[in-house]
Design a protein around this motif. Structure first.
Motif, mmCIF file in Angstrom:
data_model
loop_
_atom_site.group_PDB
_atom_site.id
_atom_site.type_symbol
_atom_site.label_atom_id
_atom_site.label_comp_id
_atom_site.label_asym_id
_atom_site.label_seq_id
_atom_site.Cartn_x
_atom_site.Cartn_y
_atom_site.Cartn_z
ATOM 1 N N GLN A 20 41.282 47.273 63.807
ATOM 2 C CA GLN A 20 41.769 45.836 63.479
ATOM 3 C C GLN A 20 43.019 46.007 62.707
ATOM 4 N N TYR A 21 42.639 46.769 61.521
ATOM 5 C CA TYR A 21 43.960 46.919 60.636
ATOM 6 C C TYR A 21 45.335 47.579 61.435
ATOM 7 N N GLU A 22 45.109 48.621 62.328
ATOM 8 C CA GLU A 22 45.906 49.108 62.640
ATOM 9 C C GLU A 22 46.684 48.220 63.715
ATOM 10 N N GLN A 23 45.893 47.382 64.488
ATOM 11 C CA GLN A 23 46.690 46.534 65.410
ATOM 12 C C GLN A 23 47.572 45.432 64.750
ATOM 13 N N ARG A 24 47.097 44.987 63.342
ATOM 14 C CA ARG A 24 47.563 43.948 62.738
ATOM 15 C C ARG A 24 48.983 44.564 62.086
ATOM 16 N N GLU A 25 48.838 45.762 61.645
ATOM 17 C CA GLU A 25 49.992 46.708 61.344
ATOM 18 C C GLU A 25 51.029 46.640 61.997
ATOM 19 N N MET B 215 41.975 47.044 48.950
ATOM 20 C CA MET B 215 40.933 46.968 50.321
ATOM 21 C C MET B 215 40.847 48.333 50.673
ATOM 22 N N ILE B 216 39.564 48.674 50.881
ATOM 23 C CA ILE B 216 39.356 49.797 51.211
ATOM 24 C C ILE B 216 39.842 50.643 52.557
ATOM 25 N N VAL B 217 39.731 49.479 53.596
ATOM 26 C CA VAL B 217 40.252 49.906 54.912
ATOM 27 C C VAL B 217 41.844 50.409 54.662
ATOM 28 N N LYS B 218 42.715 49.721 53.871
ATOM 29 C CA LYS B 218 43.953 49.893 53.672
ATOM 30 C C LYS B 218 44.194 51.334 52.954
ATOM 31 N N LYS B 219 43.195 51.541 51.926
ATOM 32 C CA LYS B 219 43.355 52.805 51.370
ATOM 33 C C LYS B 219 43.113 54.070 52.214
ATOM 34 N N LEU B 220 42.348 53.770 53.028
ATOM 35 C CA LEU B 220 41.757 54.884 54.058
ATOM 36 C C LEU B 220 43.016 54.941 54.947
ATOM 37 N N HIS B 221 43.448 53.921 55.472
ATOM 38 C CA HIS B 221 44.824 54.009 56.504
ATOM 39 C C HIS B 221 45.840 54.654 55.822
ATOM 40 N N ASP B 222 46.174 54.339 54.565
ATOM 41 C CA ASP B 222 47.239 54.943 53.677
ATOM 42 C C ASP B 222 46.803 56.658 53.735
ATOM 43 N N ALA B 223 45.727 56.785 53.492
ATOM 44 C CA ALA B 223 45.273 58.128 53.333
ATOM 45 C C ALA B 223 45.347 58.930 54.641
ATOM 46 N N GLY B 224 45.678 58.364 55.680
ATOM 47 C CA GLY B 224 45.637 59.079 57.068
ATOM 48 C C GLY B 224 44.534 59.008 58.000
ATOM 49 N N VAL B 225 43.568 58.302 57.247
ATOM 50 C CA VAL B 225 42.300 58.093 58.365
ATOM 51 C C VAL B 225 42.573 57.018 59.316
ATOM 52 N N ARG B 226 42.384 57.238 60.620
ATOM 53 C CA ARG B 226 42.486 56.457 61.703
ATOM 54 C C ARG B 226 41.286 56.066 62.211
ATOM 55 N N SER B 227 41.426 54.996 63.147
ATOM 56 C CA SER B 227 40.161 54.653 63.843
ATOM 57 C C SER B 227 39.385 55.712 64.620
ATOM 58 N N GLU B 228 40.301 56.491 65.281
ATOM 59 C CA GLU B 228 39.630 57.447 66.089
ATOM 60 C C GLU B 228 38.806 58.349 65.296
ATOM 61 N N HIS B 229 39.367 58.591 64.098
ATOM 62 C CA HIS B 229 38.601 59.668 63.202
ATOM 63 C C HIS B 229 37.183 59.094 62.804
ATOM 64 N N ALA C 15 25.770 56.582 62.027
ATOM 65 C CA ALA C 15 26.459 55.948 63.113
ATOM 66 C C ALA C 15 26.992 54.607 62.997
ATOM 67 N N PRO C 16 26.303 53.764 62.730
ATOM 68 C CA PRO C 16 26.570 52.325 62.639
ATOM 69 C C PRO C 16 27.846 52.105 61.789
ATOM 70 N N THR C 17 27.809 52.779 60.620
ATOM 71 C CA THR C 17 28.474 52.758 59.582
ATOM 72 C C THR C 17 29.956 53.118 59.902
ATOM 73 N N PHE C 18 29.984 54.318 60.588
ATOM 74 C CA PHE C 18 31.282 54.918 61.091
ATOM 75 C C PHE C 18 31.706 54.014 62.251
ATOM 76 N N PHE C 19 30.881 53.628 63.211
ATOM 77 C CA PHE C 19 31.659 52.773 64.008
ATOM 78 C C PHE C 19 32.166 51.487 63.366
ATOM 79 N N ALA C 20 31.466 50.866 62.555
ATOM 80 C CA ALA C 20 31.978 49.572 61.694
ATOM 81 C C ALA C 20 33.393 50.029 61.153
ATOM 82 N N LEU C 21 33.349 50.903 60.557
ATOM 83 C CA LEU C 21 34.590 51.476 59.808
ATOM 84 C C LEU C 21 35.695 51.709 61.114
ATOM 85 N N GLY C 22 35.450 52.147 61.993
ATOM 86 C CA GLY C 22 36.331 52.350 63.025
ATOM 87 C C GLY C 22 36.899 51.116 63.551
#
Length: 78
Positions: A68-73, A1-15, A56-63
């Motif tokens: 959601q991933y951070e909240q679930r974690e 999952m891309i979101v998990k890989k980004l999260h594991d790499a240190g990318v957060r929703s705020e970024h 912008a919409p892509t970054f907002f969707a990724l955020g």
């Protein structure tokens, strides 16, 4: 999952949200720069502004996905 890989790499929703707002400003800056510096006409400046503005919409969707991933974690017991 891309979101998990980004999260594991240190990318957060705020970024991602910061990237979205930066792309909105970047779209305006690209439009102004193209309009003033290239002398290729307003149509080309509009295309540059739209191209960067579409990020912008892509970054907002990724955020949102990262949020959601951070909240679930936070709710998953370790």
């Amino acid at each position: 999952m891309i979101v998990k890989k980004l999260h594991d790499a240190g990318v957060r929703s705020e970024h991602a949200y910061l990237g979205a707002f930066a792309s909105i400003g970047g779209a305006f800056l690209a439009w102004v720069t193209s309009n003033k510096a290239e002398h290729a006409g307003l149509d080309r400046a509009d295309r540059w502004g739209i191209f960067v503005g579409e990020w912008a919409p892509t970054f907002f969707a990724l955020g949102l996905a990262l949020a959601q991933y951070e909240q679930r974690e936070d709710t998953v017991p370790s």
